[in-house]
Design a protein around this motif. Structure first.
Motif, mmCIF file in Angstrom:
data_model
loop_
_atom_site.group_PDB
_atom_site.id
_atom_site.type_symbol
_atom_site.label_atom_id
_atom_site.label_comp_id
_atom_site.label_asym_id
_atom_site.label_seq_id
_atom_site.Cartn_x
_atom_site.Cartn_y
_atom_site.Cartn_z
ATOM 1 N N ASP A 1 0.797 -1.229 0.000
ATOM 2 C CA ASP A 1 0.000 0.000 0.000
ATOM 3 C C ASP A 1 0.828 1.277 0.000
ATOM 4 O O ASP A 1 0.311 2.356 0.321
ATOM 5 C CB ASP A 1 -0.966 0.016 1.196
ATOM 6 N N ALA A 2 2.108 1.212 -0.342
ATOM 7 C CA ALA A 2 2.902 2.435 -0.482
ATOM 8 C C ALA A 2 2.518 3.123 -1.790
ATOM 9 O O ALA A 2 2.197 2.455 -2.775
ATOM 10 C CB ALA A 2 4.388 2.108 -0.471
ATOM 11 N N MET B 1 4.768 7.294 -6.024
ATOM 12 C CA MET B 1 5.825 8.269 -5.799
ATOM 13 C C MET B 1 6.180 8.227 -4.316
ATOM 14 O O MET B 1 5.339 8.433 -3.463
ATOM 15 C CB MET B 1 5.356 9.665 -6.206
ATOM 16 N N LYS B 2 7.435 7.932 -4.015
ATOM 17 C CA LYS B 2 7.824 7.559 -2.661
ATOM 18 C C LYS B 2 8.230 8.731 -1.773
ATOM 19 O O LYS B 2 8.545 8.508 -0.597
ATOM 20 C CB LYS B 2 8.976 6.549 -2.724
ATOM 21 N N ARG B 3 8.247 9.924 -2.284
ATOM 22 C CA ARG B 3 8.666 11.037 -1.430
ATOM 23 C C ARG B 3 7.649 11.231 -0.300
ATOM 24 O O ARG B 3 6.441 11.292 -0.529
ATOM 25 C CB ARG B 3 8.791 12.323 -2.242
ATOM 26 N N GLY B 4 8.157 11.303 0.926
ATOM 27 C CA GLY B 4 7.302 11.395 2.100
ATOM 28 C C GLY B 4 7.105 10.069 2.796
ATOM 29 O O GLY B 4 6.361 9.982 3.771
ATOM 30 N N CYS B 5 7.802 9.009 2.322
ATOM 31 C CA CYS B 5 7.634 7.667 2.888
ATOM 32 C C CYS B 5 8.904 7.203 3.595
ATOM 33 O O CYS B 5 10.014 7.614 3.257
ATOM 34 C CB CYS B 5 7.310 6.656 1.788
ATOM 35 N N THR B 6 8.711 6.325 4.571
ATOM 36 C CA THR B 6 9.808 5.563 5.161
ATOM 37 C C THR B 6 9.607 4.115 4.760
ATOM 38 O O THR B 6 8.544 3.538 5.015
ATOM 39 C CB THR B 6 9.825 5.689 6.693
ATOM 40 N N LEU B 7 10.618 3.507 4.143
ATOM 41 C CA LEU B 7 10.483 2.189 3.551
ATOM 42 C C LEU B 7 11.599 1.281 4.036
ATOM 43 O O LEU B 7 12.776 1.647 3.998
ATOM 44 C CB LEU B 7 10.519 2.283 2.017
ATOM 45 N N SER B 8 11.217 0.092 4.471
ATOM 46 C CA SER B 8 12.169 -0.876 4.991
ATOM 47 C C SER B 8 12.603 -1.830 3.896
ATOM 48 O O SER B 8 11.771 -2.427 3.216
ATOM 49 C CB SER B 8 11.544 -1.658 6.154
ATOM 50 N N MET B 9 13.910 -1.969 3.717
ATOM 51 C CA MET B 9 14.462 -2.958 2.794
ATOM 52 C C MET B 9 14.679 -4.249 3.583
ATOM 53 O O MET B 9 15.800 -4.611 3.974
ATOM 54 C CB MET B 9 15.775 -2.464 2.197
ATOM 55 N N SER B 10 13.572 -4.930 3.854
ATOM 56 C CA SER B 10 13.601 -6.094 4.731
ATOM 57 C C SER B 10 12.421 -6.983 4.415
ATOM 58 O O SER B 10 11.359 -6.511 4.018
ATOM 59 C CB SER B 10 13.543 -5.649 6.194
ATOM 60 N N GLY C 1 -3.523 -10.285 -2.070
ATOM 61 C CA GLY C 1 -3.913 -9.612 -0.843
ATOM 62 C C GLY C 1 -3.612 -8.136 -0.820
ATOM 63 O O GLY C 1 -3.319 -7.564 0.241
ATOM 64 N N ARG C 2 -3.657 -7.483 -1.966
ATOM 65 C CA ARG C 2 -3.350 -6.063 -2.036
ATOM 66 C C ARG C 2 -4.635 -5.236 -2.125
ATOM 67 O O ARG C 2 -5.564 -5.588 -2.844
ATOM 68 C CB ARG C 2 -2.494 -5.766 -3.266
ATOM 69 N N ASN C 3 -4.660 -4.124 -1.405
ATOM 70 C CA ASN C 3 -5.781 -3.197 -1.556
ATOM 71 C C ASN C 3 -5.672 -2.426 -2.861
ATOM 72 O O ASN C 3 -6.670 -2.078 -3.479
ATOM 73 C CB ASN C 3 -5.821 -2.220 -0.377
ATOM 74 N N GLN C 4 -4.446 -2.105 -3.274
ATOM 75 C CA GLN C 4 -4.208 -1.394 -4.519
ATOM 76 C C GLN C 4 -3.188 -2.198 -5.333
ATOM 77 O O GLN C 4 -2.007 -1.845 -5.399
ATOM 78 C CB GLN C 4 -3.692 0.015 -4.242
#
Length: 982
Positions: free
Chosen positions: A155-156, A159-168, A438-441
């Protein structure tokens, strides 16, 4: 790549390129290492003219390959990079000709510029790595800079600006983290690690992007220059091309219920074939095996669900053989191991790891579905396990196992499998496709991975909603996943089943188009499903869209929305044929037989297969070429054998197609096939379908004028073309030259306007009232005949005659004009189910041979008289039809997709059915049932000639059984629907 030498304690350069003069040139894989004032060591290697590899640690030891190189993800440079260094105060400048990297000798901060000196990005703080604090770096963001990539996060936003994303992958929702960041500012960054880390993209500090890992040295690649598309291409140069799936994998895959037995699986397959729904792969969940396995112990078919006598484990008599006979491929589910011991860069142990699959491949297995212990649909609801916060997850396990399977399968069979995994990391694109559920988007997962260098992504289809079907078939690869449920399309209600069939058949017709886009993705990284930021980077509105994307070059798809934005240019609604001009926004109403908005770009060139139930069912020596005039375009159709690895050795062919417009001439140039591959057809026939409402005056093929044939046939006779005005289609068939020469084929459509400029005489004075072409005037005339408007009919006829006569008054031209208009009259009369004799009498044609100018007036008067009689007859017939009959025929015309009975219609009109029957027969001249059949068959013919499939046409005309529709159609028209289409 040259190993960096150990640096002493001075702030100096250890390895310097040799050369002469102020600019020392280097033609080997040299590196530069420096120590900063804080004691950190930085090693820089230009690995390409646009890409720099940067490593930071506390020891100065950079001898070991960095993680992505060790794992085989990042490829060694293919050739030396020419570069030189310059000193600028405290800055060391590394220049390659395409980019410049500036390092501050005191702080270690870097700044990246393009060849023109434009700053692309810069570090706002010194980077760090190799110490107790782990590793990390921080870069500035401009006010209008947009950031994309970073893989699939649940659900990210796109455009990722404004996000915190885990590479895990540990304790997180299922996703595919990819530490590739793409900036609209013209730069990209790839973190070189297999350790977990986190990106903060302008969330904590709006004008900065940072990444941080808990342990290890810092290593990353900085890529300079270009659009998002160009940056993806440079990333692919660094990591290697994507896996090219077998062509059948781009069709439809179906995964059975996890409790399915061999009998259930065969029944599922039979349902597809009985209903004529195309499908290529049947898949099994890991419950197909006797017990769980650990990649080290033998595994067997479940002895009760999938019993196979050991004395005859292979052949057509097995359930795998039955599937193959029906044209299906089989995939098996395998659980991913939890161990991280399978590294993609270590190939010593892969043969033994693949050995347990060899017997199943020998039996016919061609696909492998990698699964996690907890199903994809459930993992999105899991929270992190706080008791294992420090545990390292196996980010690269999926790529490692995929490589083992891909390599082993290729050596065993010489072919490509499809390996698809729900989790992955950077590099997985080289070995496997991705899948998710199982994705909402769900579309954001697909588009985000496409912006992260992973083009082959398929999300489980929600086939219980039209919008889910619409999106499900416009993905790079399409999959229906039953899992624990019952998701077979044959279990849908009739309306949804009709929608599913429409999309499935369209998908298979588009396979040559999709496969060509897949080859582009493999070579360049440009995905099949392209976010609008990729396709229209300079359109401020388009780049913000999340529910629209381009599917290949020509189709614009909108999903889960009724609001559509069309970029600049002309767009054709695929479902209705309506044309729209962009840029514009519109509220879209989806037709009942579709699931969402689908537009074709004007100028589009779309190759199509004939209807098939599975890839390879029919040879591809005959293809359709659909063209949408409107702008100049070039298209290269890519082909290979679709299953072997020959394409890697250049076994492929390309056909270049160029469409141009020039002064009223639409020109199509079809080049010869260049290249070769096994199973390539010796010759090919192109059925060219041009979507246009304007009928040309002349059609030429290689300079020869072709004659017009009746518009009712699907494929005109050789050296003929046909035009079907109601559907807006012009058709002709082209044969490749028999001698195998490299001659291209040119088709020219010359419109009336172009022909009119060649007039030998000026138009009469009163003709200045219009500048319409003869084609446009023909439309007006037909409308006048259809509506019974005598004044409009005669006005259009007069102006059409003036335009035609202005081109010449010779007896030959006069005869041509006269016969041409007679043909138009005949078509107009026959469309209403009448005959020429019935409407015009026994001698409708003029009884004279036109010759001199004085005969031209007589010819025109004859045409005008015929037009009056046609209009008068139609108006007379309208006067005879009373309100009851008018309402009855309206119901029939509006509900041809239903089963219509006389009793049901009489009840709706509150009439006695016997009375309605007698009255209808008297007024219309046909019985109620004959009239309904006539209208259904006319609509069926129209739909088939417009390109509809046989199954879809049956549904649109109210036939529940396709086989019954075929029998009725053949009895009525004398040919089968398939023969009509040809």
């Amino acid at each position: 790549m040259t190993k960096c030498a150990k640096l002493d304690n001075r702030s100096s350069f250890i390895r310097e390129p040799s050369g002469r003069g102020g600019k020392r040139m280097c033609s080997n894989f040299a590196s530069i290492t420096l120590q900063t004032a804080s004691g950190s060591f930085i090693c820089v290697v230009p690995v390409a003219p646009h890409t720099f590899h940067i490593r930071v640690n506390r020891t100065g030891q950079f001898a070991e390959p960095s993680p992505l190189t060790r794992l085989g993800v990042a490829l060694p440079p293919a050739c030396p990079v020419n570069w030189h260094k310059e000193q600028d105060g405290d800055n060391l400048c590394v220049l390659t000709g395409e980019a410049e990297l500036r390092l501050n000798r005191q702080t270690g901060s870097v700044l990246l510029q393009d060849a023109s000196g434009h700053v692309l990005t810069r570090q706002t703080r010194p980077s760090y790595g190799g110490g107790d604090e782990g590793f990390g770096a921080q870069f500035a963001l401009a006010d209008d800079e947009r950031i994309y990539g970073l893989g699939d996060q649940y659900d990210a936003p796109l455009m990722k600006r404004g996000c915190t994303l885990s590479m895990s992958l540990h304790g997180n929702r299922v996703h595919a983290p990819v530490p590739l960041l793409l900036s609209s500012g013209g730069w990209a960054l790839l973190v070189d690690t297999d350790a977990e880390h986190t990106f903060d993209v302008g969330r904590t500090s709006p004008d900065e992007v940072t990444f941080h890992g808990k342990r290890g040295e810092l290593a990353y690649y900085l890529i300079a220059g270009g659009s998002l598309t160009e940056l993806l291409g440079k990333y692919i140069q660094l990591t290697g091309p994507s896996a090219m799936l077998p062509i059948w994998a781009y069709g439809l895959s179906f995964i059975c219920n996890q409790q399915a037995t061999a009998r259930d699986m065969i029944e599922d397959a039979l349902k597809f074939r009985r209903e004529g729904i195309p499908c290529d792969m049947i898949g099994l969940e890991p419950t197909w095996m006797e017990g769980s396995f650990d990649y080290d112990t033998p595994v067997r078919w479940h002895p009760e669900k999938f019993y196979i006598p050991q004395w005859m484990p292979e052949g057509a008599h097995t359930f795998m053989g039955a599937l193959s006979t029906m044209g299906f491929k089989l995939s098996l589910g395998l659980y991913l191991p939890k161990s991280t011991g399978y590294e993609a860069g270590s190939e010593a142990d892969w043969p033994s790891a693949y050995n347990f699959l060899k017997p199943f491949v020998a039996q016919g297995v061609q696909g492998f579905k990698l699964c996690t212990d907890v199903p994809v649909q459930e993992q999105v609801r899991l929270s992190a396990d706080s008791g294992e916060e420090d545990a390292e997850a196996g980010l690269t396990v999926a790529a490692s196992i995929s490589k083992v399977i891909q390599t082993g399968y290729a050596l065993q069979t010489g072919k490509r499998p499809i390996v698809y995994t729900p989790v992955g990391y950077t590099g997985v694109h080289k070995y496997a496709a991705m899948w998710s559920g199982g994705r909402n988007q769900p579309h954001l997962s697909m588009l985000s991975l496409g912006l992260s260098g992973i083009p082959n992504m398929g999300v489980d289809m929600n086939l219980h909603k039209p919008g889910g079907i619409h999106f499900g078939f416009f993905q790079p690869w399409s999959k229906v996943n039953s899992w624990a449920y019952w998701r077979h399309p044959l279990l849908l209600d009739s309306d949804l089943l009709a929608v599913f069939k429409t999309y499935a058949k369209l998908r298979y017709r588009l396979l040559p188009y999709i496969y060509t886009a897949a080859s582009v993705a493999c070579r360049t990284g440009l995905p099949i499903a392209r976010a609008m930021a990729l396709a229209y980077p300079d359109d401020a509105e388009a780049v913000m869209l999340q529910n629209e994307y381009m599917f290949g070059d020509e189709f614009l798809v909108a999903v889960f929305t009724d609001e559509v934005y069309l970029p600049s240019g002309e767009w054709i609604d695929y479902w209705t044929g309506e044309t729209f001009a962009g840029p514009s926004r519109l509220s879209y109403r989806t037709p009942p037989h579709a699931g969402g908005p689908l537009f074709v770009r004007a100028g589009a060139i779309v190759p199509m297969w004939p209807d098939m139930e599975h890839a390879g069912q029919r040879p591809t020596d005959r293809m359709e070429l659909h063209l949408y005039p409107g702008s100049d375009r070039t298209y290269s159709l890519y082909e290979d054998d679709g299953e072997t690895l020959g394409y890697l050795q250049g076994e492929s062919a390309v056909t270049d197609i160029v469409c141009t417009h020039e002064r009223g001439v639409y020109r199509i140039d079809i080049g010869p096939r260049t290249g070769w591959f096994r199973s390539m057809p010796e010759r090919r026939q192109w059925d060219v379908v041009i979507h246009t409402r304007d009928k040309p005056a002349i059609v030429k093929v290689n300079g020869d004028v072709w004659r017009e044939a009746a518009g009712g046939r699907k494929a005109p006779a050789p050296a003929h073309w046909s035009f079907y005005r109601r559907a807006g289609l012009l058709r002709l068939s082209l044969e490749e030259t028999a001698d195998g020469s490299q001659r291209h084929t040119r088709v020219e459509l010359i419109d009336s306007a172009e022909r009119d400029v060649r007039r030998s005489e000026p138009l009469p004075a009163d003709s200045g009232k219009t500048n319409k072409t003869s084609s446009e005037l023909e439309k007006e005339l037909e409308i006048g005949l259809e509506t019974g408007d005598e004044a409009k009919t005669l006005s259009a006829l007069r102006r059409w005659w003036e335009v035609r006569m202005a081109a010449g008054r010779s007896p030959e031209l006069l005869r041509e004009h006269l016969l041409y208009m007679n043909g138009l009259y005949v078509r107009s009369i026959e469309r209403k189910g009448r005959t020429l004799g019935e409407v015009l009498g026994e001698e409708p044609l003029p009884q004279y041979e036109p010759g001199a100018d004085d005969e031209a007036a007589q010819a025109y008067d004859s045409l005008a008289e015929m037009a009056k009689r046609i209009v008068a007859y139609d108006n007379g017939q309208r006067g005879k039809t009373n309100e009851i009959i008018r309402r009855t025929t309206d119901i029939i015309r509006q509900e041809l997709d239903l089963e219509l009975s006389l009793q049901a219609v009489a009840d709706r009109l509150h009439l006695n059915s016997s009375y309605l029957s007698r009255r209808f027969k008297k007024e219309v001249g046909l019985s109620f049932s004959d009239y309904v059949l006539e209208k259904k068959m006319e609509l069926a013919k129209e739909l088939l000639l417009a390109g509809s499939t046989v199954g879809a046409t049956a549904e649109r005309t109210g036939f529940k059984e396709t086989s019954y529709f075929i029998r009725v159609f053949r009895k009525y028209w004398g040919v089968t629907p398939g023969e009509m289409k040809r």
